[in-house]
Scaffold this motif. Structure first.
Motif: not given
Lengths: 245, 245
Positions: B82-83, B89-90, B92, B110-111
């Motif tokens: 995700r950004i 940014r993560q 996941t 979700a991502v």
DNA sequence: GACGGACTTTGCGCTGGATCAAGGACCCCA
DNA sequence: TGGGGTCCTTGATCCAGCGCAAAGTCCGTC
């Protein structure tokens, strides 16, 4: 300091522990299951359930324990967490009325669960629950979807823990809690916080001091108001901005 | 510095990009689905699938995009992330052969997912997939269980992100990757790292510099050996200790 | 109504990891 | 064989959040 003398605070702002989270026990199960599930699915599940009551701090189940039950919270609030051997703790989330616990139907619980204040839940025997939903694909699909939403929230949480500042963490936590409260019909302005500062800290990957300091600062800035037992959100726009995805 | 002149390194330690993650394309789907599912379930799903190929860096799907497909990775590796609007940014997680993507069957992804090196996957049309598993409760239950395991790993990840030091994060990441590789039949000693340092940093909630420094220190301490394209785990016991739950 | 215990707030100095900056290694392609 | 791009490493400095210590607040109980 936390309550400005000139601020008008609508009742109730007195600490009635968990008051907003207890909706009368008789109706609680109905409210809970109806919130999460269509009528027909509730009718399928209801007969299998048995009531469980927990006192403040009592444990519903422990991490890695064989998971022989599935639960649906009916009143109160629970804390879900893991602990490392050296005592470090991660609170993975909180459960409120309507939430399912153990829905992923694994052999062992992934986290421990205990009560913040007193709480009640419906218990379902896991194997019976599993058999039952195997005969109701629509219900199983619905429960799968609920698990999927939990997974999506878990990914939000990763972003929160990995990439956001203390202030953003607190903001997102409060706004997220508010949204959940609204969805189950609780106050949208005065947030009851049934968990302590340490629980919040262990949830957000902070220390209790940082949580306390950050809340104090947001209070001082007029963003929110610390009241006994919870918090009133004043500057919703700013809170939303700081927790924005 | 990273390869000690007296250290005997069994071949291959040359950077063959993604070499161990590409198992020959023809057999890949079979390998993948058989790893995750019993034969009978594979036979049910197989007819619905279509091959997708991705080049290095190509996107499989984007976060919040309508999720009209479910995927099963058959070769290569993907990065899931995700950004935030400001660029933080993560990551996941990472997906390897056998992993399902979009299994929670929500309306939107979700991502985001894109390929590290080249990769292939089976694509299933979501609604058809949903209809199909509705008629196969055992299969649906199995997929639900896989989602439950992902959720459990997400909670590990929260603990990692919220409560562990940089060194513990790196250690747990490497040991966890090793376990996944073993499960899909890849080398247990020399870990290919198809993701870059920045991906690891964004996965563990660190900066690229901290990842690099920590790996260098573990190398210097004889805990592991940095080799082109990956890492060789030397002191398994110490790594296990630092990543212990 | 004052005593004790649990929780919260606040101040202060410290530190793990971030940030800034400069090279270094490797790779593709000419 | 060399030039330019990308990724990785290392050094130096900084700072958000931690850890410790000491009050302060709230609440139940006797």
């Amino acid at each position: 300091m936390s309550i400005h003398p000139l601020t008008v605070i609508p009742a109730p702002y007195r600490p009635i522990p968990n008051s907003l989270l207890r909706n009368g026990v008789g109706k609680a199960r109905l409210i809970s299951l109806s919130a999460a599930l269509p009528l027909v699915e509730r009718d399928v599940l209801e007969p299998l359930s048995r009531r469980v009551s927990l006192a403040h701090g009592e444990t519903l189940y422990g991490q890695d324990e064989p998971a022989c039950s599935v639960f649906n919270v009916t009143s109160g609030a629970l804390r879900l967490y893991r602990i490392l051997p050296d005592g470090r703790r991660q609170v993975t989330g909180f459960a409120f009325p309507g939430d399912f616990l153990g829905l992923s139907l694994l052999d062992r619980f992934a986290v421990s669960a205990d009560a913040l204040g007193s709480a009640t839940a419906c218990r379902f025997e896991r194997l019976a629950f599993k058999d039952l939903i195997c005969g109701h694909p629509g219900l199983m699909m619905h429960l799968h979807e609920i698990t999927g939403q939990e997974l999506s929230r878990a990914k939000d949480m990763m972003m929160l823990l990995g990439r956001r500042t203390a202030e953003e963490k607190i903001g997102a936590f409060l706004v997220g809690l508010q949204e959940r409260y609204v969805r189950i019909g609780l106050s949208a302005v005065t947030l009851e916080l049934p968990m302590g500062r340490l629980d919040i800290a262990d949830h957000l990957g902070l220390t209790i001091e940082t949580v306390s300091r950050t809340l104090s600062r947001l209070d001082r800035d007029g963003c929110l108001l610390i009241v006994p037992g919870g918090v009133r959100l004043l500057d919703q726009a700013r809170l939303a901005r700081m927790s924005a995805h």
